[in-house]
Design a protein around this motif. Structure first.
Motif, PDB file in Angstrom:
ATOM      1  N   UNK A 163      53.051  53.356  59.775  1.00 24.99           N
ATOM      2  CA  UNK A 163      52.420  53.537  58.456  1.00 24.99           C
ATOM      3  C   UNK A 163      52.854  52.441  57.490  1.00 24.99           C
ATOM      4  N   UNK A 164      54.150  52.060  57.565  1.00 28.01           N
ATOM      5  CA  UNK A 164      54.649  51.010  56.676  1.00 28.01           C
ATOM      6  C   UNK A 164      53.932  49.688  56.936  1.00 28.01           C
ATOM      7  N   UNK A 165      53.706  49.357  58.194  1.00 30.57           N
ATOM      8  CA  UNK A 165      52.977  48.129  58.518  1.00 30.57           C
ATOM      9  C   UNK A 165      51.539  48.199  58.011  1.00 30.57           C
ATOM     10  N   UNK A 193      60.562  55.997  52.729  1.00 33.39           N
ATOM     11  CA  UNK A 193      60.839  55.022  51.674  1.00 33.39           C
ATOM     12  C   UNK A 193      61.677  53.858  52.204  1.00 33.39           C
ATOM     13  N   UNK A 194      62.628  54.163  53.066  1.00 35.73           N
ATOM     14  CA  UNK A 194      63.489  53.118  53.614  1.00 35.73           C
ATOM     15  C   UNK A 194      62.706  52.148  54.486  1.00 35.73           C
ATOM     16  N   UNK A 195      61.877  52.689  55.372  1.00 37.78           N
ATOM     17  CA  UNK A 195      61.153  51.813  56.288  1.00 37.78           C
ATOM     18  C   UNK A 195      60.082  51.008  55.553  1.00 37.78           C
ATOM     19  N   UNK A 196      59.493  51.578  54.503  1.00 38.79           N
ATOM     20  CA  UNK A 196      58.514  50.834  53.696  1.00 38.79           C
ATOM     21  C   UNK A 196      59.200  49.675  52.982  1.00 38.79           C
ATOM     22  N   UNK A 197      60.365  49.936  52.413  1.00 38.72           N
ATOM     23  CA  UNK A 197      61.096  48.881  51.716  1.00 38.72           C
ATOM     24  C   UNK A 197      61.476  47.756  52.677  1.00 38.72           C
ATOM     25  N   UNK A 198      61.891  48.102  53.878  1.00 41.73           N
ATOM     26  CA  UNK A 198      62.231  47.090  54.881  1.00 41.73           C
ATOM     27  C   UNK A 198      60.997  46.282  55.281  1.00 41.73           C
ATOM     28  N   UNK A 199      59.862  46.964  55.460  1.00 40.99           N
ATOM     29  CA  UNK A 199      58.629  46.266  55.831  1.00 40.99           C
ATOM     30  C   UNK A 199      58.164  45.342  54.708  1.00 40.99           C
ATOM     31  N   UNK A 200      58.297  45.786  53.464  1.00 39.16           N
ATOM     32  CA  UNK A 200      57.927  44.944  52.325  1.00 39.16           C
ATOM     33  C   UNK A 200      58.788  43.691  52.297  1.00 39.16           C
ATOM     34  N   UNK A 237      53.602  54.137  45.221  1.00 43.15           N
ATOM     35  CA  UNK A 237      53.532  54.802  46.520  1.00 43.15           C
ATOM     36  C   UNK A 237      54.239  56.143  46.418  1.00 43.15           C
ATOM     37  N   UNK A 238      53.562  57.209  46.764  1.00 40.06           N
ATOM     38  CA  UNK A 238      54.143  58.552  46.739  1.00 40.06           C
ATOM     39  C   UNK A 238      54.295  59.039  48.169  1.00 40.06           C
ATOM     40  N   UNK A 239      55.547  59.221  48.604  1.00 46.92           N
ATOM     41  CA  UNK A 239      55.835  59.620  49.975  1.00 46.92           C
ATOM     42  C   UNK A 239      56.412  61.029  49.959  1.00 46.92           C
ATOM     43  N   UNK A 240      55.525  61.991  50.134  1.00 46.63           N
ATOM     44  CA  UNK A 240      55.942  63.391  50.055  1.00 46.63           C
ATOM     45  C   UNK A 240      54.938  64.245  50.817  1.00 46.63           C
ATOM     46  N   UNK A 241      55.338  65.469  51.112  1.00 46.07           N
ATOM     47  CA  UNK A 241      54.430  66.405  51.766  1.00 46.07           C
ATOM     48  C   UNK A 241      53.353  66.839  50.784  1.00 46.07           C
TER      49      UNK A 241
END
Length: 871
Positions: A163-165, A193-200, A237-241
């Motif tokens: 999803x982050x990619x 949030x962590x993986x999105x930040x790393x991908x960014x 970006x909102x990452x939540x259920x």
């Protein structure tokens, strides 16, 4: 994360009261007993009055998969497969307790679920301990991908890494380069949030701010509103259920940080039931990025299985069956999770025909934690080698990761008006192979401002009130008095900077509040005023320096700057008695004199016998007359007698030739020297200043300016030995009254002043200390990117050059060639002195020649007797 001790302690408290609910619809047929059962775990709480769509639909498709295996007569150890379900409430320890209870009275050979990332680790750890596989249909946390950590875990849904990619590629598609993230504080939110930040970071994008929503307290950690409104990004970006997303959006509505100023991207779609219809306009333009099945991007799925499952659902639980287009994709992932276990069990046991029951055998202790599946390794190898076309696409796994390896699919939905309300409408589809593409038959994306143009993703100045500080400094900012419509005088500002503000206002739509800085403000004071918040920005002739960058930021350049030396015009001519001789060098004068004498002597020798003028003269008189003849012809005026012989005439011709060249050359060089002497400056440039040709206390420097920084750095080595000036009017006054000899000024101001205001001032030397002028902004100003883009656009359009031509390049003073060049007496005083000496010599010569007559006259007057009168 490992919590074995905690899990065991909690298990002691909850073991006796499991969460299994036997509220399965009676319409779903169930076997009374089976030696092979699959357990389905679903996220609703046991006492939920309004079951979630996820739980209802995923549970229905799970049951449909098991029921299809029965209809297809798929047997494990000679028996059909049965199902059990349990609600976990999304709590890991409750999911573990329920699983343990099911294992105590059922032969559970595989688990479908859990749904949430926060409850999956504890169930996966427990399943690894007893040796049975767990296949999650909705847990996406990237930490769950490690096969080494979770040896029996599988996932039919793509992980958040995929999803982050996809999100990175979405940002690239719309030229966004930064975002803020809001996420819930559990495994799903934190991991995403962590993986999105790393991908960014890996792709040259940035996360401006991260905001955590505490699902326990229902509050944000930090200032939710101010963090987002003060961010330079307008993409959130909102990452939540789903349920948490609804809560956060309600809070965003309250704080007015949704559309049209902000563009939100959600990780899930939501229900609009909790939102007032009056708030719909604020929700329009929101995007979601959600995992989908292969058909959504044009990739084949097993439609036979899918249609059979739908038929079973409609048959046994029609009250929950929606239109096929409204079925949650997590439900399809749940079906494939169950079908993966069914197919793998069938293949495992089909290869063990000698003892069919042993393929699903357990040790049989009384405590669930001590149970062991006897065929774990073979079972996992079978899953790893399994490949089949499911209802979500091709399913394939290997032994390296827990994720499916055949591809990830997502779609972007857009909230837009629909049938009198709002709804999610698919607009883009994504696959690993093709990236983001327009969704088949989709309408264009409607953005939060209601347009079809994608937002820039950065903070906009449109409608923002800006306190703009300006400093009076012609031609950049000129304070003028005008008469208003009531006939009353009022002061206004004109010039390069006010025109620039107007151009930027037209492009960006901000509301300017132009404030003229007090006269005692230096440029350093202006910098401090922005840093302290007195002004939002300063638009003026402020030069960018390293020391100033430590305090504030600067926009793109608005004017190319440098320093010039300004001084009074040199109106005095130095008295040089021999200045009229300077057109020729001393050697040339001696050569001309020698030529004149030689020519005179030759003329005397050649002409004496034939020229009656020269006859009957003494040698001295003869030479004098001949040299006089030579001089007269050289200077072009001739003599009072002529040559009589051919030789004399030939010498005369040579003298004429000398006359033409020498007189013309002398005249041209004399005119040039006299002109240069009038315009020559005291110094020729900066090197003369550094060498001390001008006393340092005669150099005027304005305190708190870039000129002062340059002087201290490059001229005086930090010594403040200059003539300190407070402001520009004082600078001009000191130059004009002679208190200082020169000063340093920005080139634009210097050229304007010397060309339009003070015509008696002039520039000396070349430009130096080249730099730029820029708009002063606070550190990390959220509107800086928009300001820079528009300044660059004005430069590219030639607007900055037009402003320079209008305000800086104007000339009212007469050009140097138009200034009177009349010479004063001082410039020719030496020539007149020489003339006076010649006149005196001529008188003395005349007296000398008549000395006997004069002497006799004087003597006679002395000897005459005095006549006395007698009465």
């Amino acid at each position: 994360m490992q919590f074995w001790n905690v899990r065991y302690i909690f298990l002691l408290f909850v073991y006796g009261s499991h969460l299994d609910i036997h509220n399965v619809k009676a319409d779903w047929p169930s076997l009374d007993s089976s030696n092979s059962q699959l357990l389905g775990l679903f996220p609703d709480a046991a006492n939920a009055t309004n079951p979630s769509t996820l739980t209802i639909q995923a549970r229905a498709m799970f049951k449909a998969a098991v029921l299809l295996s029965q209809q297809y007569n798929i047997r494990i150890g000679g028996e059909l497969i049965n199902w059990r379900t349990s609600l976990t409430g999304g709590i890991g320890i409750d999911a573990l307790s329920s699983t343990c209870h099911m294992l105590s009275d059922s032969n559970i050979v595989g688990i479908v679920g859990p749904a949430l990332s926060r409850e999956t680790p504890i169930v996966a750890d427990f399943a690894a301990k007893i040796g049975i596989p767990v296949v999650s249909y909705a847990a996406t946390a990237p930490e769950l991908s490690s096969r080494k950590v979770y040896p029996t875990l599988y996932r039919t849904i793509p992980s958040d890494y995929s999803a982050a990619l996809a999100i990175v590629k979405l940002f690239v598609r719309f030229n966004w380069n930064k975002s803020d993230i809001v996420y819930q504080n559990d495994a799903f939110g934190t991991g995403g949030a962590k993986i999105i930040e790393e991908a960014f970071l890996a792709n040259g994008l940035s996360i401006e701010n991260t905001i955590v929503y505490d699902i326990g307290s229902g509050n944000f950690k930090g200032d939710f509103r101010n963090t987002l409104t003060n961010s330079s990004s307008r993409i959130i970006l909102l990452w939540a259920t789903s349920s948490v997303t609804e809560i956060i959006l309600q809070k965003a509505l309250f704080h007015d940080i949704l559309g049209p100023r902000f563009t939100w991207i959600l990780s899930t779609s939501i229900s609009f039931a909790s939102f007032n219809q009056s708030s719909y306009s604020k929700l329009i333009g929101i995007l979601t990025i959600e995992p989908v099945v292969a058909t959504m991007v044009g990739v084949p799925v097993n439609k036979t299985l899918l249609n059979a499952a739908y038929d079973l659902w409609k048959t046994y639980e029609p009250e929950t069956y929606p239109a096929s287009s409204e079925i949650n994709y997590y439900a399809l992932f749940a079906f494939d999770a169950a079908w993966l276990l069914i197919q793998s069990l069938h293949k495992l046991c089909s290869g063990n025909s000698n003892n069919l029951s042993s393929c699903v055998s357990f040790t049989n202790p009384s405590v669930c934690f001590d149970r062991r599946f006897l065929n774990t390794r073979s079972f996992l190898d079978t899953i790893n080698n399994m490949s089949f076309l499911g209802v979500s696409g091709l399913l394939k796994f290997d032994s390296g990761v827990t994720d499916r390896i055949n591809g990830s699919y997502y779609y972007a939905q857009n909230i837009d008006t629909y049938a009198g309300g709002i709804n999610f409408i698919p607009v883009l589809g994504y696959s690993d192979a093709n990236g983001w593409e327009r969704y088949a038959g989709a309408s264009p994306i409607i953005w939060p401002d209601g347009t079809l143009t994608a937002p820039s993703g950065v903070a906009k100045l449109n409608g923002v009130h800006l306190r703009i500080g300006v400093i009076i400094s012609a031609p950049f900012t000129i304070l003028t008095t005008v008469t208003d419509e009531l006939g009353q005088p009022k002061q206004t500002v004109t010039g390069y900077m006010p025109d620039l503000i107007a151009l930027l206002q037209d492009r960006m739509g901000f509301i300017p509040d132009i404030q003229v800085a007090p006269t005692n403000f230096s440029y350093t004071t202006l910098i401090q005023a922005v840093a302290s918040g007195l002004y939002d920005i300063v638009v003026g002739d402020v030069t960018v320096t390293s020391s100033r960058r430590e305090i504030v930021d600067f926009s793109n350049a608005i004017y190319d700057n440098s320093l010039r030396i300004v001084m009074a015009r040199n109106s005095e001519t130095n008295v040089d008695f021999l200045s009229f001789l300077k057109p020729f060098s001393s050697n040339l004068w001696l050569m001309a004199l020698a030529a004149m004498i030689v020519a005179g002597v030759l003329f005397a020798i050649l002409e004496r016998s034939d020229n009656e003028i020269l006859q009957q003269r003494s040698t001295v008189s003869l030479l004098t007359m001949s040299i006089w003849y030579s001089f007269g012809n050289i200077v072009g005026y001739g003599a009072d007698f002529e040559a009589r012989t051919g030789s004399g005439r030939l010498i005369t011709a040579g003298l004429y030739l000398l006359s033409v060249v020498l007189v013309v050359s002398y005249t041209a060089n004399l005119a040039s020297d006299l002109t240069l002497s009038r315009s020559r400056a005291i110094i020729s440039g900066l090197d003369d200043v550094k060498s001390g040709k001008i006393p340092f206390n005669r150099i005027g420097i304005r305190v708190g300016s870039a000129s002062e920084d340059f002087y201290l750095r490059e001229v005086s080595n930090g010594r403040r030995n200059y003539y300190a000036l407070k402001n520009k009017p004082e600078t001009y006054a000191c130059l004009l009254n002679g208190s200082i000899d020169l000063t340093f000024m920005d080139v634009g101001v210097a050229e304007y002043i010397t060309n339009n205001v003070y015509c008696s001032l002039t520039l000396a030397g070349e430009e130096f200390n080249k730099g730029v002028m820029s708009i002063v902004t606070p550190k990390q100003w959220i509107y800086k990117q928009e300001l820079d883009i528009n300044i660059l656009a004005l430069r590219e359009a030639g607007e900055l050059d037009r402003l320079k031509s209008k305000w800086v390049d104007a000339k009212d003073c007469p050009a140097p060639s138009e200034i009177s060049t009349a010479m004063e007496v001082e410039s020719m005083v030496g020539l007149f002195l020489v003339f006076a000496v010649i006149c005196l010599l001529s008188v003395l010569l005349s007296i000398w020649k008549k000395r006997i007559i004069v002497w006799n006259y004087i003597s006679r007057n002395r000897k005459e007797p005095t006549i006395q009168l007698k009465i």
